[in-house]
Design a protein around this motif. Structure first.
Motif, PDB file in Angstrom:
ATOM      1  N   THR A   1     -11.801  11.896   2.071  1.00  0.00           N
ATOM      2  CA  THR A   1     -10.911  13.154   1.718  1.00  0.00           C
ATOM      3  C   THR A   1     -10.093  12.757   0.320  1.00  0.00           C
ATOM      4  O   THR A   1      -9.701  11.698  -0.031  1.00  0.00           O
ATOM      5  N   GLY A   2      -9.874  13.924  -0.403  1.00  0.00           N
ATOM      6  CA  GLY A   2      -8.946  13.717  -1.561  1.00  0.00           C
ATOM      7  C   GLY A   2     -10.260  13.146  -2.682  1.00  0.00           C
ATOM      8  O   GLY A   2     -11.520  13.393  -2.613  1.00  0.00           O
ATOM      9  N   ASP A   3      -9.583  12.803  -3.728  1.00  0.00           N
ATOM     10  CA  ASP A   3     -10.212  12.354  -5.003  1.00  0.00           C
ATOM     11  C   ASP A   3     -10.586  10.808  -4.575  1.00  0.00           C
ATOM     12  O   ASP A   3      -9.885   9.907  -5.211  1.00  0.00           O
ATOM     13  N   THR A   4     -11.798  10.444  -4.266  1.00  0.00           N
ATOM     14  CA  THR A   4     -12.342   9.166  -3.923  1.00  0.00           C
ATOM     15  C   THR A   4     -13.777   9.233  -4.161  1.00  0.00           C
ATOM     16  O   THR A   4     -14.270  10.132  -3.390  1.00  0.00           O
ATOM     17  N   ALA A   5     -14.273   8.155  -4.454  1.00  0.00           N
ATOM     18  CA  ALA A   5     -15.860   8.142  -4.607  1.00  0.00           C
ATOM     19  C   ALA A   5     -16.259   7.436  -3.678  1.00  0.00           C
ATOM     20  O   ALA A   5     -17.618   7.651  -3.391  1.00  0.00           O
ATOM     21  N   ASN A   6     -15.704   6.647  -2.653  1.00  0.00           N
ATOM     22  CA  ASN A   6     -16.208   5.871  -1.490  1.00  0.00           C
ATOM     23  C   ASN A   6     -15.444   6.117  -0.401  1.00  0.00           C
ATOM     24  O   ASN A   6     -14.150   6.351  -0.322  1.00  0.00           O
TER      25      ASN A   6
ATOM     26  N   LYS B   1      -5.317  15.203  -4.336  1.00  0.00           N
ATOM     27  CA  LYS B   1      -5.614  13.642  -4.811  1.00  0.00           C
ATOM     28  C   LYS B   1      -5.798  12.877  -3.666  1.00  0.00           C
ATOM     29  O   LYS B   1      -6.828  11.824  -4.001  1.00  0.00           O
ATOM     30  N   LEU B   2      -4.644  12.720  -2.754  1.00  0.00           N
ATOM     31  CA  LEU B   2      -4.760  11.545  -1.889  1.00  0.00           C
ATOM     32  C   LEU B   2      -5.572  11.898  -0.393  1.00  0.00           C
ATOM     33  O   LEU B   2      -5.807  11.170   0.160  1.00  0.00           O
ATOM     34  N   GLY B   3      -6.053  13.293  -0.307  1.00  0.00           N
ATOM     35  CA  GLY B   3      -6.385  13.785   0.989  1.00  0.00           C
ATOM     36  C   GLY B   3      -5.608  13.449   2.054  1.00  0.00           C
ATOM     37  O   GLY B   3      -4.301  13.657   1.851  1.00  0.00           O
ATOM     38  N   ARG B   4      -6.314  13.438   3.251  1.00  0.00           N
ATOM     39  CA  ARG B   4      -5.192  13.367   4.276  1.00  0.00           C
ATOM     40  C   ARG B   4      -4.294  12.140   4.415  1.00  0.00           C
ATOM     41  O   ARG B   4      -5.218  10.784   4.237  1.00  0.00           O
TER      42      ARG B   4
ATOM     43  N   VAL C   1      10.131  -1.268   3.446  1.00  0.00           N
ATOM     44  CA  VAL C   1       9.302  -1.185   2.563  1.00  0.00           C
ATOM     45  C   VAL C   1       8.595   0.249   2.821  1.00  0.00           C
ATOM     46  O   VAL C   1       8.247   0.496   3.957  1.00  0.00           O
ATOM     47  N   VAL C   2       8.188   1.310   1.737  1.00  0.00           N
ATOM     48  CA  VAL C   2       7.380   2.457   2.158  1.00  0.00           C
ATOM     49  C   VAL C   2       6.133   2.023   2.098  1.00  0.00           C
ATOM     50  O   VAL C   2       5.614   1.326   0.921  1.00  0.00           O
ATOM     51  N   ALA C   3       5.293   2.699   2.920  1.00  0.00           N
ATOM     52  CA  ALA C   3       3.644   2.474   2.800  1.00  0.00           C
ATOM     53  C   ALA C   3       3.197   3.882   2.879  1.00  0.00           C
ATOM     54  O   ALA C   3       3.442   4.977   3.546  1.00  0.00           O
ATOM     55  N   TRP C   4       1.771   3.884   2.104  1.00  0.00           N
ATOM     56  CA  TRP C   4       0.989   5.202   2.119  1.00  0.00           C
ATOM     57  C   TRP C   4      -0.148   4.454   2.649  1.00  0.00           C
ATOM     58  O   TRP C   4      -0.841   3.482   2.400  1.00  0.00           O
TER      59      TRP C   4
ATOM     60  N   CYS D   1      -4.052   6.571   2.976  1.00  0.00           N
ATOM     61  CA  CYS D   1      -4.652   7.666   1.938  1.00  0.00           C
ATOM     62  C   CYS D   1      -6.050   7.807   2.507  1.00  0.00           C
ATOM     63  O   CYS D   1      -6.870   6.800   2.704  1.00  0.00           O
ATOM     64  N   HIS D   2      -6.536   8.995   2.014  1.00  0.00           N
ATOM     65  CA  HIS D   2      -8.023   9.269   2.202  1.00  0.00           C
ATOM     66  C   HIS D   2      -8.744   9.217   3.659  1.00  0.00           C
ATOM     67  O   HIS D   2      -9.731   8.900   3.787  1.00  0.00           O
ATOM     68  N   LEU D   3      -7.765   9.636   4.560  1.00  0.00           N
ATOM     69  CA  LEU D   3      -8.029   9.421   5.966  1.00  0.00           C
ATOM     70  C   LEU D   3      -9.087  10.907   6.433  1.00  0.00           C
ATOM     71  O   LEU D   3      -9.012  11.763   5.899  1.00  0.00           O
ATOM     72  N   GLU D   4      -9.932  10.389   7.361  1.00  0.00           N
ATOM     73  CA  GLU D   4     -10.731  11.369   7.935  1.00  0.00           C
ATOM     74  C   GLU D   4      -9.864  12.113   9.057  1.00  0.00           C
ATOM     75  O   GLU D   4     -10.118  13.307   9.272  1.00  0.00           O
ATOM     76  N   ALA D   5      -9.140  11.315   9.645  1.00  0.00           N
ATOM     77  CA  ALA D   5      -8.592  12.174  10.913  1.00  0.00           C
ATOM     78  C   ALA D   5      -7.267  11.182  11.024  1.00  0.00           C
ATOM     79  O   ALA D   5      -7.025  10.152  10.953  1.00  0.00           O
TER      80      ALA D   5
END
Length: 363
Positions: A294-299, A248-251, A262-265, A267-271
């Motif tokens: 990466t993961g579930d994203t259109a852009n 879902k979130l990729g790398r 605060v916790v931070a995410w 997501c969808h990273l290439e590297a």
């Protein structure tokens, strides 16, 4: 001769008899006619009252009172108001459910396929002021200007008014892509962007100028970029985990900011840099990853989410704008004359339509 004399004697007697009969007949006829005239005169001679009545004009005939005309039935209030100006369409509607459903109900049949992209664009703009999933209310009023010829996923919305029951005020914004190319193209009457630029963003300033930023409220912010754009750490942080939901979130990288907790995410990273390991401390402004798809994203880009999560407790998602300082982008002076002319045009078009009245309650 005797016969002749007898004839004359008889003839004279006969003539005398005839004359008597004629006289009697004449007298009787005269008496009959007189009696007839007398009776006729008694029946037809008008009285004084009749003479007075005859001299007076006849009373006017009373006209019957006309039946009152039936009151025309009131025209039922429509569910929307629509106006066309060249290629532009102006629509006024009242929320009856979600934005998508309300637009599908309001748009003409030939334009209903634009409901979803228009709802997406309006929702995207409103996210800077309220949460479209939770804070839009039935009865909220909206007016929008759009071009139906641009049948794309991101149909242009050239201006809008939105009266929010949640905020208790009206929002007015104009679409204006300024020459500088800011991250938001919607500006209020004074030329302030609807988007609030976060301070200390997870991208470098020069990359922020090229990114398209979407505020997803408590679902984070999405920075649409070219793949491989550098990602920096906004605040000093300790790494908690990596790649926990790649489908879902990729790398991904999860950290806890050391100053705020605060916790931070990210997501969808290439590297991801090799220095990023669980438990590692990363200084602010350090480049530690690059954007991807990466993961579930259109852009391609970066999904940035923030949570309040004290140790051992369930994470509560929050808007990144609650974590970062923010400021509005204002149009430069060179753009203001053109912007004010466009703003006037948008205001005039929006006045062409009226939001339908609220439906009467069924008690």
């Amino acid at each position: 001769m005797a016969d002749f004399d007898d004839y004359r004697t008889r003839k004279a007697g006969q003539d005398h008899l005839v004359r008597n009969i004629v006289v009697v007949a004449v007298v009787m006829a005269a008496a009959f006619i007189g009696a007839l005239l007398l009776v006729s005169g008694e029946q037809t001679a008008p009285t004084a009252d009749e003479n007075a009545a005859a001299a007076s004009p006849p009373p006017a005939e009373e006209s019957p009172t006309p039946a009152p005309s039936p009151t025309p039935a009131a025209t039922p209030a429509g569910s929307h108001a629509f106006f066309t100006d060249g290629n532009l369409q102006v629509l006024a509607f009242r929320l009856s459910g979600s934005l998508d459903a309300s637009l599908k109900e309001a748009l003409p049949d030939e334009l209903k396929d634009l409901a979803t992209p228009l709802a997406g664009r309006l929702s995207e703009a409103l996210r800077w002021k309220l949460d479209p999933r939770r804070e839009l209310r039935p009865g909220d009023e909206a007016k929008i200007i759009f071009n139906p010829q641009a049948r794309t996923e991101r149909a242009p919305l050239y201006g809008f008014r939105y009266r929010s029951g949640r905020l208790g005020k009206e929002l007015f914004y104009v679409y204006f892509p300024d020459a500088k190319g800011s991250t938001s193209f919607y500006f209020d009457k004074e030329g302030n962007s609807i988007a609030e630029t976060i301070q200390r963003p997870p991208l470098r300033n020069e990359d922020m100028q090229l990114a398209t930023v979407r505020n997803l409220a408590d679902r984070g912010m999405f920075f649409q970029t070219e793949p491989g754009t550098k990602v920096i750490m906004p605040f000093p942080a300790r790494v908690l985990r990596l790649n926990w939901d790649q489908e879902k979130l990729g790398r991904s990288v999860e950290v806890r900011y050391m100053d705020s907790g605060v916790v931070a995410w990210f997501c969808h990273l290439e590297a991801i840099s090799d220095v990023v390991q669980e438990g590692a401390i990363i200084s602010s402004d350090t480049v530690f990853a690059s954007t991807g798809s990466t993961g579930d994203t259109a852009n391609p880009g970066l999904l940035y989410r923030t949570f309040r999560q004290p140790e051992g407790e369930t994470a509560q998602p929050i808007n990144p704008l609650e974590v970062h300082e923010k400021q509005k982008y204002q149009l430069p002076a060179a753009d203001r004359v053109q912007f004010l002319a466009l703003r006037t045009k948008v205001e005039q078009l929006l006045e062409k339509v009226a939001v339908p009245p609220a439906a009467a309650s069924k008690d």
